[in-house]
Design a protein around this motif. Sequence first.
Motif, PDB file in Angstrom:
ATOM      1  N   GLU A   1      16.340 -46.513 -29.115  1.00 39.31           N
ATOM      2  CA  GLU A   1      15.398 -47.535 -29.582  1.00 39.31           C
ATOM      3  C   GLU A   1      14.382 -46.932 -30.543  1.00 39.31           C
ATOM      4  N   GLU A   2      13.873 -45.735 -30.216  1.00 45.10           N
ATOM      5  CA  GLU A   2      12.923 -45.076 -31.102  1.00 45.10           C
ATOM      6  C   GLU A   2      13.583 -44.679 -32.419  1.00 45.10           C
ATOM      7  N   MET A   3      14.810 -44.165 -32.346  1.00 48.74           N
ATOM      8  CA  MET A   3      15.527 -43.779 -33.562  1.00 48.74           C
ATOM      9  C   MET A   3      15.733 -44.973 -34.488  1.00 48.74           C
ATOM     10  N   ARG A   4      16.009 -46.132 -33.916  1.00 52.00           N
ATOM     11  CA  ARG A   4      16.270 -47.333 -34.715  1.00 52.00           C
ATOM     12  C   ARG A   4      15.015 -47.842 -35.420  1.00 52.00           C
ATOM     13  N   GLU A   5      13.858 -47.361 -35.002  1.00 53.52           N
ATOM     14  CA  GLU A   5      12.632 -47.709 -35.706  1.00 53.52           C
ATOM     15  C   GLU A   5      12.534 -46.987 -37.046  1.00 53.52           C
TER      16      GLU A   5
ATOM     17  N   ALA B   1      25.408 -37.370 -48.817  1.00 53.94           N
ATOM     18  CA  ALA B   1      25.364 -36.098 -48.079  1.00 53.94           C
ATOM     19  C   ALA B   1      25.626 -36.384 -46.614  1.00 53.94           C
ATOM     20  N   PHE B   2      26.504 -35.591 -46.024  1.00 50.70           N
ATOM     21  CA  PHE B   2      26.786 -35.676 -44.590  1.00 50.70           C
ATOM     22  C   PHE B   2      26.382 -34.346 -43.976  1.00 50.70           C
ATOM     23  N   VAL B   3      25.326 -34.352 -43.161  1.00 50.64           N
ATOM     24  CA  VAL B   3      24.791 -33.118 -42.601  1.00 50.64           C
ATOM     25  C   VAL B   3      24.506 -33.288 -41.115  1.00 50.64           C
ATOM     26  N   SER B   4      24.372 -32.158 -40.449  1.00 48.69           N
ATOM     27  CA  SER B   4      23.904 -32.127 -39.079  1.00 48.69           C
ATOM     28  C   SER B   4      22.841 -31.041 -38.984  1.00 48.69           C
ATOM     29  N   THR B   5      22.205 -30.932 -37.842  1.00 45.64           N
ATOM     30  CA  THR B   5      21.232 -29.872 -37.635  1.00 45.64           C
ATOM     31  C   THR B   5      21.139 -29.574 -36.146  1.00 45.64           C
ATOM     32  N   SER B   6      20.301 -28.628 -35.765  1.00 44.18           N
ATOM     33  CA  SER B   6      20.358 -28.115 -34.397  1.00 44.18           C
ATOM     34  C   SER B   6      19.652 -28.996 -33.381  1.00 44.18           C
ATOM     35  N   SER B   7      18.663 -29.791 -33.803  1.00 44.48           N
ATOM     36  CA  SER B   7      17.923 -30.579 -32.824  1.00 44.48           C
ATOM     37  C   SER B   7      17.139 -31.698 -33.502  1.00 44.48           C
ATOM     38  N   MET B   8      16.734 -32.671 -32.682  1.00 43.94           N
ATOM     39  CA  MET B   8      15.953 -33.786 -33.204  1.00 43.94           C
ATOM     40  C   MET B   8      15.206 -34.472 -32.065  1.00 43.94           C
ATOM     41  N   THR B   9      14.144 -35.175 -32.443  1.00 44.36           N
ATOM     42  CA  THR B   9      13.476 -36.103 -31.547  1.00 44.36           C
ATOM     43  C   THR B   9      13.802 -37.509 -32.039  1.00 44.36           C
ATOM     44  N   GLY B  10      13.064 -38.484 -31.576  1.00 44.11           N
ATOM     45  CA  GLY B  10      13.303 -39.833 -32.052  1.00 44.11           C
ATOM     46  C   GLY B  10      12.800 -40.097 -33.450  1.00 44.11           C
ATOM     47  N   SER B  11      12.083 -39.110 -34.039  1.00 44.98           N
ATOM     48  CA  SER B  11      11.510 -39.344 -35.359  1.00 44.98           C
ATOM     49  C   SER B  11      11.612 -38.159 -36.325  1.00 44.98           C
ATOM     50  N   MET B  12      12.042 -36.987 -35.853  1.00 42.99           N
ATOM     51  CA  MET B  12      12.053 -35.784 -36.692  1.00 42.99           C
ATOM     52  C   MET B  12      13.288 -34.941 -36.398  1.00 42.99           C
ATOM     53  N   THR B  13      13.773 -34.249 -37.431  1.00 42.21           N
ATOM     54  CA  THR B  13      14.885 -33.308 -37.268  1.00 42.21           C
ATOM     55  C   THR B  13      14.380 -31.886 -37.460  1.00 42.21           C
ATOM     56  N   PHE B  14      15.106 -30.914 -36.852  1.00 39.19           N
ATOM     57  CA  PHE B  14      14.650 -29.521 -36.836  1.00 39.19           C
ATOM     58  C   PHE B  14      15.828 -28.564 -36.995  1.00 39.19           C
TER      59      PHE B  14
END
Length: 266
Positions: free
Chosen positions: A251-255, A180-193
């Motif tokens: 760096e946070e995303m890579r965790e 699956a290839f998806v996008s979304t409207s926003s994200m932090t270093g640990s969550m998508t929204f």
Amino acid sequence: MSTETTSTKGGHARSTRQQRIVDHVLAAGSASATELVELTGVSLMTVHRDVDELVRRGLVRKYRGGVSAQPTSVFESHSEYRRTVRLAEKNAIADAAVALVEPGSSIVLDDSSTALTLVDRLPEVGPLTVVTNYLPALETLKTMPEVRLIALGGDYSRTHDSFGGIGCLEAIAAMSVDAAFVSTSSMTGSMTFHQEQEIVAVKRAMLDIATRRVLLMDSSKAPRRALHQLRPLSAFDDLVVDDGVPADLLEEMREHTRVTVASGKN
């Protein structure tokens, strides 16, 4: 000349004129009715009709004496708006993401403008089965001879130019795809929204049927939040972002997942 041909040409001229209005208002932020008359070369009455149609489609806002296009969360959801912004970043992301598409595989694409940019690269891959609910993607994919195309139906949304609702969710649940290839409207270093729960439901369903889950996000979407949580970043196997994401956020995303940084520089 037949009535049908005249009608078709008239419709094309109207569509082209309305797109010029949208492009101008997006670039300038606002425009007066007089300014739009000068831009299009048509009468004030015709401009008002065009503006009323664009307001109905959610592309501009009307105020006394003119129109504006100051983005809001609703406006940013509109397919036509999303397809006009962050084009360099989306192209860089698509250039990197196409390497994650395996020849002969089956993939599902959501109704994001970033996934639509990836569609243009799919002829480079070879034979594929592609599943999507996004009408602009369907229009492009149907011309690709090596793509087996599966359209997801349901309730049509003019705002998103895609299909959703129960019919779409049931169609997705009956399938299984490689990625699956998806996008979304926003994200932090640990969550998508995402701000709309109906869209969240479709994206979650697409992720649930995929063996591999790839998130495509341009840097303007992070760090940001929206009303509904989509999935933790750890639920994705890969994240592809452009090089505008700050180093500490990367760096946070890579965790949480494997991150590919796409550079738009030559």
